[in-house]
Design an enzyme around this catalytic site. Structure first.
Site, PDB file in Angstrom:
ATOM      1  N   CYS A  26      11.676  -4.035  -7.214  1.00 51.97           N
ATOM      2  CA  CYS A  26      12.674  -3.676  -6.192  1.00 51.97           C
ATOM      3  C   CYS A  26      13.816  -4.685  -6.229  1.00 51.97           C
ATOM      4  CB  CYS A  26      12.038  -3.595  -4.804  1.00 51.97           C
ATOM      5  SG  CYS A  26      11.042  -5.010  -4.336  1.00 51.97           S
TER       6      CYS A  26
ATOM      7  N   ASP B  91       3.649  -2.642 -10.434  1.00 56.33           N
ATOM      8  CA  ASP B  91       4.748  -2.862  -9.485  1.00 56.33           C
ATOM      9  C   ASP B  91       4.760  -4.353  -9.147  1.00 56.33           C
ATOM     10  OD1 ASP B  91       6.835  -2.083  -7.683  1.00 56.33           O
ATOM     11  OD2 ASP B  91       5.404  -2.281  -6.034  1.00 56.33           O
TER      12      ASP B  91
ATOM     13  N   ASP C  76      -6.785 -12.119 -10.355  1.00 57.84           N
ATOM     14  CA  ASP C  76      -5.514 -12.500 -10.963  1.00 57.84           C
ATOM     15  C   ASP C  76      -5.119 -11.395 -11.934  1.00 57.84           C
ATOM     16  OD1 ASP C  76      -3.379 -13.558 -12.297  1.00 57.84           O
ATOM     17  OD2 ASP C  76      -4.365 -15.429 -12.888  1.00 57.84           O
ATOM     18  N   GLY C  77      -4.084 -10.654 -11.589  1.00 56.68           N
ATOM     19  CA  GLY C  77      -3.695  -9.503 -12.399  1.00 56.68           C
ATOM     20  C   GLY C  77      -3.312  -9.851 -13.815  1.00 56.68           C
TER      21      GLY C  77
ATOM     22  N   ARG D   8      -2.825 -10.265   1.269  1.00 57.78           N
ATOM     23  CA  ARG D   8      -2.157  -8.981   1.017  1.00 57.78           C
ATOM     24  C   ARG D   8      -3.175  -7.871   0.785  1.00 57.78           C
ATOM     25  NH1 ARG D   8       3.121  -8.597  -0.514  1.00 57.78           N
ATOM     26  NH2 ARG D   8       2.629  -7.133  -2.193  1.00 57.78           N
TER      27      ARG D   8
ATOM     28  N   ASP E 115      -4.826  -6.726  -6.026  1.00 56.21           N
ATOM     29  CA  ASP E 115      -3.729  -7.628  -5.673  1.00 56.21           C
ATOM     30  C   ASP E 115      -4.281  -9.047  -5.682  1.00 56.21           C
ATOM     31  OD1 ASP E 115      -0.763  -7.123  -4.345  1.00 56.21           O
ATOM     32  OD2 ASP E 115      -1.619  -9.083  -3.864  1.00 56.21           O
TER      33      ASP E 115
ATOM     34  N   GLY F  29       0.755  -1.248   0.000  1.00 61.68           N
ATOM     35  CA  GLY F  29       0.000   0.000   0.000  1.00 61.68           C
ATOM     36  C   GLY F  29       0.780   1.289   0.000  1.00 61.68           C
ATOM     37  N   GLY F  30       2.106   1.242   0.052  1.00 61.95           N
ATOM     38  CA  GLY F  30       2.889   2.472   0.089  1.00 61.95           C
ATOM     39  C   GLY F  30       2.708   3.327  -1.156  1.00 61.95           C
ATOM     40  N   LYS F  31       2.813   2.702  -2.334  1.00 66.07           N
ATOM     41  CA  LYS F  31       2.647   3.455  -3.589  1.00 66.07           C
ATOM     42  C   LYS F  31       1.201   3.907  -3.757  1.00 66.07           C
ATOM     43  CE  LYS F  31       6.518   1.224  -5.966  1.00 66.07           C
ATOM     44  NZ  LYS F  31       6.953   0.355  -4.843  1.00 66.07           N
TER      45      LYS F  31
END
Length: 401
Positions: A327, A272, A254-255, A226, A221, A202-204
């Site tokens: 990342c 991301d 499912d992305g 999550r 997600d 959740g940061g972005k």
């Protein structure tokens, strides 16, 4: 003297000093606990040494040292909180990374003219634009509402935990400050429809909401657990009235299948993707993707990342923009995935993509972050002992109409 020597010899013969420890202070060893011969952190370090020493060359020893050291955080200011956090952070010596840009970089960029170059990737010619003259810098439209505070370069002071205001909202969110860059590069404008395809934890997402420009925001997600974590984060920072707004949607689909049921819809798409999460893999054995039980999952990551990026490309409308980020330092998970996506989109789906040059952003922020030199595709923050952020890789694509 003899008594001292005899006592020392006696202590040498004692194999278990627990008998000298008071019973109330003894810790019982679990008989079933067997130390792992090759812990995941050790396996990840071996893998990175073999891979990144070739990929990064002379840079790897310094990056390695930084990644094994304590990471540096930033405080993303929560504009929905009523506490006077801004003055408090400034009093501690923090600075907003967006207000401390490199003015020399601006002067250098003003001397350059607009460049359009055809670059060959995987047999496909991609138009890579570099709008980096002085006038075009403003075209980034960096949101003035995103404020991320960091301690000066070389200062490793820790932030205090955020406290709730009178409405129960926390004043700031602690995160790797480099994670804000994909949200800035996404360039969300007023009224845009935005998709965050892999939103948790959740940061972005919080950074996107701070822009106060999003017309409609869809957060997805694939993991239900999550997604629950994402909801908890949002409840701690965002007013309930906004969370229940019809312009905010949270899903657990499912992305990789997103393009099958919602195509050509979003002005901006943030992809991301899950990755090897290099810094976590080096420091935490728990939930480490280098665990032997997760070998097949780790090997499938590049294919999963490609499928997610393709879904994001399909979900974007013509003229829309897609920001791919990870990342990890891995070239296989970064540039190679983007190259394949551009090729597949053109050859299999007739979608032409343009790589958007992010050098204006990286030039402006090079006083805060350490960027990898000479990347042929995208930009990457690499860890550095004096600026221990990242790694964060990002590449921006624009769908041509």
């Amino acid at each position: 003297m003899a008594l001292f020597v005899d006592t020392r010899l006696l202590l040498r013969k004692v194999k278990d000093i627990r008998f000298f420890t008071p019973r109330r202070n003894r810790v019982k060893t679990k008989w079933a606990a067997t130390p792992t011969k090759h812990p995941p952190t050790s396996l990840s370090l071996q893998h990175f040494d073999a891979t990144y020493s070739v990929q990064l060359g002379q840079l790897w020893p310094s990056v390695r040292a930084a990644m094994l050291s304590e990471r540096k955080y930033g405080a993303l200011l929560n504009n929905f909180s009523h506490d006077a956090i801004l003055a408090e952070l400034e009093a501690q010596g923090c600075r907003n990374l967006l207000s401390d840009t490199d003015t020399k970089a601006h002067l250098c960029l003003e001397q350059e003219s607009e460049v359009v170059a055809g670059v060959e990737y995987s047999g496909v010619s991609i138009s890579k634009t570099s709008d980096i003259d002085g006038h075009k810098l403003s075209a980034l439209h960096l949101s003035p509402h995103i404020k991320c505070f960091v301690f000066p370069r070389g200062d490793i002071t820790r932030f205090k935990p955020a406290r709730p205001d009178v409405c129960g909202l926390l004043g700031y969110y602690l995160m790797d400050a480099a994670s804000v860059l994909p949200c800035l590069a996404l360039d969300v404008r007023e009224g845009h429809n935005v998709l965050d395809l892999c939103a948790a934890p959740g940061g972005k997402t919080l950074a996107l909401l701070q822009t106060q420009s999003v017309g409609f925001l869809c957060l997805n997600d694939a993991s239900v657990s999550r997604t629950l974590r994402l909801r908890r984060v949002l409840n701690s920072y965002i007013p309930k009235s906004l969370l229940t707004d019809q312009n905010l949607r949270i899903t657990s689909f499912d992305g990789t299948k997103w393009g099958d049921f919602e195509r050509n819809t979003f002005d901006r798409v943030l992809v991301d993707v899950p990755c090897t999460t290099d810094r976590h893999s080096l420091t935490e054995d728990e939930n480490n993707i280098f665990s032997k039980s997760r070998t097949s999952e780790r090997r499938r990551l590049p294919q999963l990342q490609l499928e997610l990026l393709m879904a994001g490309i399909a979900a974007a409308c013509p003229g829309g923009e897609i920001l791919y980020s990870t990342c990890t330092l891995s070239q296989i998970q970064n540039q190679s995935v983007v190259e394949q996506a551009v090729y597949v989109a053109r050859e299999n789906h007739g979608i032409n993509l343009q790589v958007v040059d992010l050098r204006p952003l990286t030039h402006m922020l090079r006083k805060t972050f350490h960027f990898a030199p000479d990347l042929h595709l995208g930009e990457m923050v690499i860890p550095h002992l004096a600026a221990n952020f990242g790694p964060i890789y990002m590449c921006k694509l624009r769908r041509l109409s």
